[in-house]
Motif scaffolding. Structure first.
Motif: not given
Ligand code: FES
Length: 161
Positions: A21-28, A39-46, A62-68
């Motif tokens: 699933t696409k959802r499973s690919a979120i971490l990599p 870092w991950v910006s708002e335009p990238q999330i969009e 996911v971004i807010s859950f993991y400190d990394i």
């Protein structure tokens, strides 16, 4: 036009097809973005949402859950220093203090352009090399206070303390 480079677009696409699933690919996917941008910006999330079908709310969770993962600009060199028991007993506190002194001195000169940030982490998983720190992805073992200056100077010139 994409906010991602062509090579990053290809990586994201390959991660999305590699998992069930696409959802499973979120971490990599997030790792790849951070590797290139820090870092991950708002335009990238969009763009992840609209172009790649990753739900924006889930990405933000996911971004807010993991400190990394970071949702704000970061310094060029992110130091993560283990503050757990083994590292603590072998001198982490003194080394962290020395690193903070350098960061304070560099920030006084350079402000937001200072090269280092510091986070104290639970266990970095290399207790036999304690005390341990990461500088971005590079692991430094036996990072005792007497070695801090030499270690940091490999990345950026240090002011005299
Ligand atoms: S206690 Fe520091 S790496 Fe495990």
């Amino acid at each position: 036009m994409s906010v991602f480079s062509e090579s990053l677009q290809a990586k994201i696409q390959s991660f999305l097809t590699r998992y069930e699933t696409k959802r499973s690919a979120i971490l990599p996917v997030l790792h790849a973005i951070q590797d290139e941008h820090g870092w991950v910006s708002e335009p990238q999330i969009e763009e992840l949402h609209h172009t790649y079908g990753l739900d924006r709310v889930h990405v933000k969770e996911v971004i807010s859950f993991y400190d990394i993962y970071k949702d704000h600009p970061v310094r060029k060199y992110q130091i993560r220093y283990c503050k757990n028991l083994t590292c603590h007993m072998l001198g982490a506190r003194e080394a962290i203090c020395r690193i903070k002194e350098h960061i304070t001195a560099l920030d006084a000169q350079l402000g937001e352009d200072g090269p280092f940030s510091l986070e104290e982490f639970p266990c970095l998983g290399k207790c036999d090399g304690a005390p341990v720190m990461l500088v971005n992805k590079e692991r430094v073992e036996h990072a005792t206070v007497d070695r801090v200056d030499e270690i940091l100077a490999k990345y950026a010139p240090l002011p005299k303390l």
